[in-house]
Design a protein around this motif. Sequence first.
Motif, PDB file in Angstrom:
ATOM      1  N   PRO A 262       0.810  -1.228   0.000  1.00 29.10           N
ATOM      2  CA  PRO A 262       0.000   0.000   0.000  1.00 29.10           C
ATOM      3  C   PRO A 262       0.838   1.271   0.000  1.00 29.10           C
ATOM      4  CG  PRO A 262      -0.909  -1.603   1.539  1.00 29.10           C
ATOM      5  CD  PRO A 262       0.410  -2.149   1.090  1.00 29.10           C
ATOM      6  N   ALA A 263       1.922   1.291   0.752  1.00 24.03           N
ATOM      7  CA  ALA A 263       2.744   2.502   0.798  1.00 24.03           C
ATOM      8  C   ALA A 263       3.383   2.783  -0.557  1.00 24.03           C
ATOM      9  CB  ALA A 263       3.817   2.361   1.875  1.00 24.03           C
ATOM     10  N   PHE A 264       3.817   1.724  -1.239  1.00 22.42           N
ATOM     11  CA  PHE A 264       4.393   1.895  -2.582  1.00 22.42           C
ATOM     12  C   PHE A 264       3.341   2.424  -3.548  1.00 22.42           C
ATOM     13  CE2 PHE A 264       5.202  -0.258  -6.758  1.00 22.42           C
ATOM     14  CZ  PHE A 264       6.245   0.556  -7.162  1.00 22.42           C
ATOM     15  N   LEU A 265       2.145   1.840  -3.517  1.00 20.05           N
ATOM     16  CA  LEU A 265       1.075   2.324  -4.385  1.00 20.05           C
ATOM     17  C   LEU A 265       0.706   3.762  -4.063  1.00 20.05           C
ATOM     18  CD1 LEU A 265      -1.564  -0.516  -4.927  1.00 20.05           C
ATOM     19  CD2 LEU A 265      -0.075   0.569  -6.615  1.00 20.05           C
ATOM     20  N   ASP A 266       0.688   4.115  -2.782  1.00 21.10           N
ATOM     21  CA  ASP A 266       0.379   5.494  -2.392  1.00 21.10           C
ATOM     22  C   ASP A 266       1.338   6.472  -3.070  1.00 21.10           C
ATOM     23  OD1 ASP A 266      -1.697   4.697  -0.777  1.00 21.10           O
ATOM     24  OD2 ASP A 266      -0.575   4.864   1.099  1.00 21.10           O
ATOM     25  N   GLU A 267       2.613   6.115  -3.097  1.00 19.41           N
ATOM     26  CA  GLU A 267       3.604   7.000  -3.691  1.00 19.41           C
ATOM     27  C   GLU A 267       3.422   7.103  -5.209  1.00 19.41           C
ATOM     28  OE1 GLU A 267       6.712   9.695  -4.023  1.00 19.41           O
ATOM     29  OE2 GLU A 267       5.538   9.028  -2.288  1.00 19.41           O
ATOM     30  N   VAL A 268       3.145   5.975  -5.858  1.00 15.55           N
ATOM     31  CA  VAL A 268       2.919   6.013  -7.307  1.00 15.55           C
ATOM     32  C   VAL A 268       1.682   6.842  -7.627  1.00 15.55           C
ATOM     33  CG1 VAL A 268       2.432   4.620  -9.354  1.00 15.55           C
ATOM     34  CG2 VAL A 268       4.087   3.809  -7.664  1.00 15.55           C
ATOM     35  N   TRP A 269       0.613   6.630  -6.882  1.00 13.92           N
ATOM     36  CA  TRP A 269      -0.598   7.427  -7.090  1.00 13.92           C
ATOM     37  C   TRP A 269      -0.322   8.912  -6.885  1.00 13.92           C
ATOM     38  CZ3 TRP A 269      -5.225   6.850  -9.146  1.00 13.92           C
ATOM     39  CH2 TRP A 269      -5.756   5.567  -9.296  1.00 13.92           C
ATOM     40  N   HIS A 270       0.415   9.244  -5.829  1.00 13.23           N
ATOM     41  CA  HIS A 270       0.717  10.649  -5.534  1.00 13.23           C
ATOM     42  C   HIS A 270       1.456  11.296  -6.698  1.00 13.23           C
ATOM     43  CE1 HIS A 270       2.009  14.245  -3.394  1.00 13.23           C
ATOM     44  NE2 HIS A 270       3.260  13.953  -3.750  1.00 13.23           N
TER      45      HIS A 270
ATOM     46  N   CYS B 114      -9.991   2.632  -6.880  1.00 13.57           N
ATOM     47  CA  CYS B 114      -9.582   3.594  -7.911  1.00 13.57           C
ATOM     48  C   CYS B 114     -10.392   4.880  -7.786  1.00 13.57           C
ATOM     49  CB  CYS B 114      -9.758   2.994  -9.302  1.00 13.57           C
ATOM     50  SG  CYS B 114      -8.564   1.700  -9.707  1.00 13.57           S
ATOM     51  N   ARG B 115     -11.682   4.740  -7.530  1.00 18.50           N
ATOM     52  CA  ARG B 115     -12.510   5.932  -7.391  1.00 18.50           C
ATOM     53  C   ARG B 115     -12.150   6.716  -6.126  1.00 18.50           C
ATOM     54  NH1 ARG B 115     -13.704  10.055  -9.411  1.00 18.50           N
ATOM     55  NH2 ARG B 115     -15.704   9.993 -10.468  1.00 18.50           N
ATOM     56  N   ALA B 116     -11.873   6.002  -5.046  1.00 20.29           N
ATOM     57  CA  ALA B 116     -11.518   6.693  -3.809  1.00 20.29           C
ATOM     58  C   ALA B 116     -10.251   7.528  -3.979  1.00 20.29           C
ATOM     59  CB  ALA B 116     -11.325   5.672  -2.686  1.00 20.29           C
ATOM     60  N   ARG B 117      -9.352   7.082  -4.836  1.00 19.17           N
ATOM     61  CA  ARG B 117      -8.102   7.802  -5.057  1.00 19.17           C
ATOM     62  C   ARG B 117      -8.244   8.911  -6.101  1.00 19.17           C
ATOM     63  NH1 ARG B 117      -3.431   5.358  -3.094  1.00 19.17           N
ATOM     64  NH2 ARG B 117      -3.619   3.216  -2.302  1.00 19.17           N
ATOM     65  N   THR B 118      -9.375   8.997  -6.765  1.00 17.68           N
ATOM     66  CA  THR B 118      -9.544   9.988  -7.840  1.00 17.68           C
ATOM     67  C   THR B 118     -10.749  10.891  -7.585  1.00 17.68           C
ATOM     68  OG1 THR B 118     -10.825   8.366  -9.127  1.00 17.68           O
ATOM     69  CG2 THR B 118      -8.455   8.508  -9.580  1.00 17.68           C
ATOM     70  N   ARG B 119     -11.079  11.127  -6.335  1.00 17.50           N
ATOM     71  CA  ARG B 119     -12.202  12.007  -6.018  1.00 17.50           C
ATOM     72  C   ARG B 119     -11.994  13.371  -6.670  1.00 17.50           C
ATOM     73  NH1 ARG B 119     -16.436   9.032  -4.859  1.00 17.50           N
ATOM     74  NH2 ARG B 119     -15.977   7.484  -3.253  1.00 17.50           N
ATOM     75  N   GLY B 120     -13.041  13.868  -7.294  1.00 22.23           N
ATOM     76  CA  GLY B 120     -12.966  15.169  -7.958  1.00 22.23           C
ATOM     77  C   GLY B 120     -12.520  15.095  -9.401  1.00 22.23           C
TER      78      GLY B 120
ATOM     79  N   GLY C 274     -22.349   3.704 -11.780  1.00 19.54           N
ATOM     80  CA  GLY C 274     -23.244   4.823 -11.500  1.00 19.54           C
ATOM     81  C   GLY C 274     -23.132   5.304 -10.068  1.00 19.54           C
ATOM     82  N   ASP C 275     -23.068   4.379  -9.117  1.00 18.72           N
ATOM     83  CA  ASP C 275     -22.952   4.763  -7.708  1.00 18.72           C
ATOM     84  C   ASP C 275     -21.647   5.497  -7.429  1.00 18.72           C
ATOM     85  OD1 ASP C 275     -25.383   3.577  -7.260  1.00 18.72           O
ATOM     86  OD2 ASP C 275     -24.556   1.741  -6.362  1.00 18.72           O
ATOM     87  N   LEU C 276     -20.616   5.172  -8.179  1.00 21.93           N
ATOM     88  CA  LEU C 276     -19.304   5.795  -7.975  1.00 21.93           C
ATOM     89  C   LEU C 276     -19.096   7.025  -8.856  1.00 21.93           C
ATOM     90  CD1 LEU C 276     -17.115   2.548  -7.836  1.00 21.93           C
ATOM     91  CD2 LEU C 276     -17.836   3.974  -5.906  1.00 21.93           C
ATOM     92  N   GLY C 277     -20.055   7.330  -9.729  1.00 23.18           N
ATOM     93  CA  GLY C 277     -19.906   8.473 -10.620  1.00 23.18           C
ATOM     94  C   GLY C 277     -18.855   8.268 -11.686  1.00 23.18           C
ATOM     95  N   LEU C 278     -18.680   7.037 -12.144  1.00 23.15           N
ATOM     96  CA  LEU C 278     -17.698   6.704 -13.166  1.00 23.15           C
ATOM     97  C   LEU C 278     -18.380   6.512 -14.510  1.00 23.15           C
ATOM     98  CD1 LEU C 278     -15.691   4.032 -11.125  1.00 23.15           C
ATOM     99  CD2 LEU C 278     -15.079   6.430 -11.473  1.00 23.15           C
TER     100      LEU C 278
END
Length: 350
Positions: free
Chosen positions: A110-118, A157-163, A189-193
């Motif tokens: 998770p920490a590695f993915l957090d950095e890539v996402w950031h 994926c949606r939680a990391r791309t809010r907005g 639809g529920d996630l707004g994707l």
Amino acid sequence: MEGILTGTCSWTDPALVSSGWYPRGRRDAEGRLRHYADRFPLVEVDSTYYGMPSARNSRLWAERTPDGFRFDVKAFSLLTGHPTRPAALPADLRPALARHGGTRRTPADPAFLDEVWHRFAAALGPLRDAARMGAVLFQLPPWAQPGPRARAFVEECRARTRGWRVAVEFRHPAWWAEGERAGTAALLGDLGLAAVAVDTAAGLPGSLTPDVPVTSPALSVVRFHGRSAAWGTGGKEERFRHDYTEDELREWLPRVRALADRAAEVHVLFNNCCGDAAVRAAGTMGALLGQEARPAAPAEARGTAGPPPRCPGGHGNGEAGHTGCDTNRPDRRSAPATSGTGTQEASCPD
């Protein structure tokens, strides 16, 4: 039609660059993008799938395009569960990829993915700041079939791309099969994707349905991958090699207009490769939709010894579904890795 934007899934594809479509004086990096943006209002950045984007490139892209132009950005391969070369990451993250990148069945650290996402999000900042950002495309791999883990992956994926405006293309046919269709539509639809509709050859084991509902009132996306009989089985270049006829594009007009009735914007993108086949198809589709034609470069300005490469049968005149091509020029989709020691996959549920 207002609200429908047409374009292609790259403006730097080597097959396009070598086709002669870019005129003399506009064959450097800046000139190519300015030339493309003079003719289309939308492009998909697919290089961000093969390698991490940079804020510098995002700033340059924003500076070289007019107000109103939009970039749809394909999510980096590691973030969608695809194999990722170490060389695709910044040098300081490559050792961590080998240790923490995960596999198809093992979650990445998770920490590695957090950095890539950031870093991925930060690199797109200049596009958002300049109002050039269209949507981020998450293309799930063909082994990601419906199930609790896959749905949780989409939710993350949606939680990391809010907005952000986000579109999702499923490559496993089961997502839109009769027994899963309602659940898939509800999930997005529920996630707004936004659901991505696709055009591929029909009747093949990996064929995807073109009939996809609107799941976000803000956006609907259509991607034309070509109608090659090698879809799902052949090499990457063969899978996308196709020259759309006008009749094939006309088939889509009712669908595209129906999507536009339910979504504020519809992005229509061509991913078929064969010289300048994608830009020609995008131009034809725009004309069929009644969009104002943009100027084409004079033939003599292209500086080619002859006409650009065309698939046999010609555009609009050939046999529907013809996928041959008379160019031997390389295509980015089939180029082997030039550096790195292997590939690594993030965990994408299968």
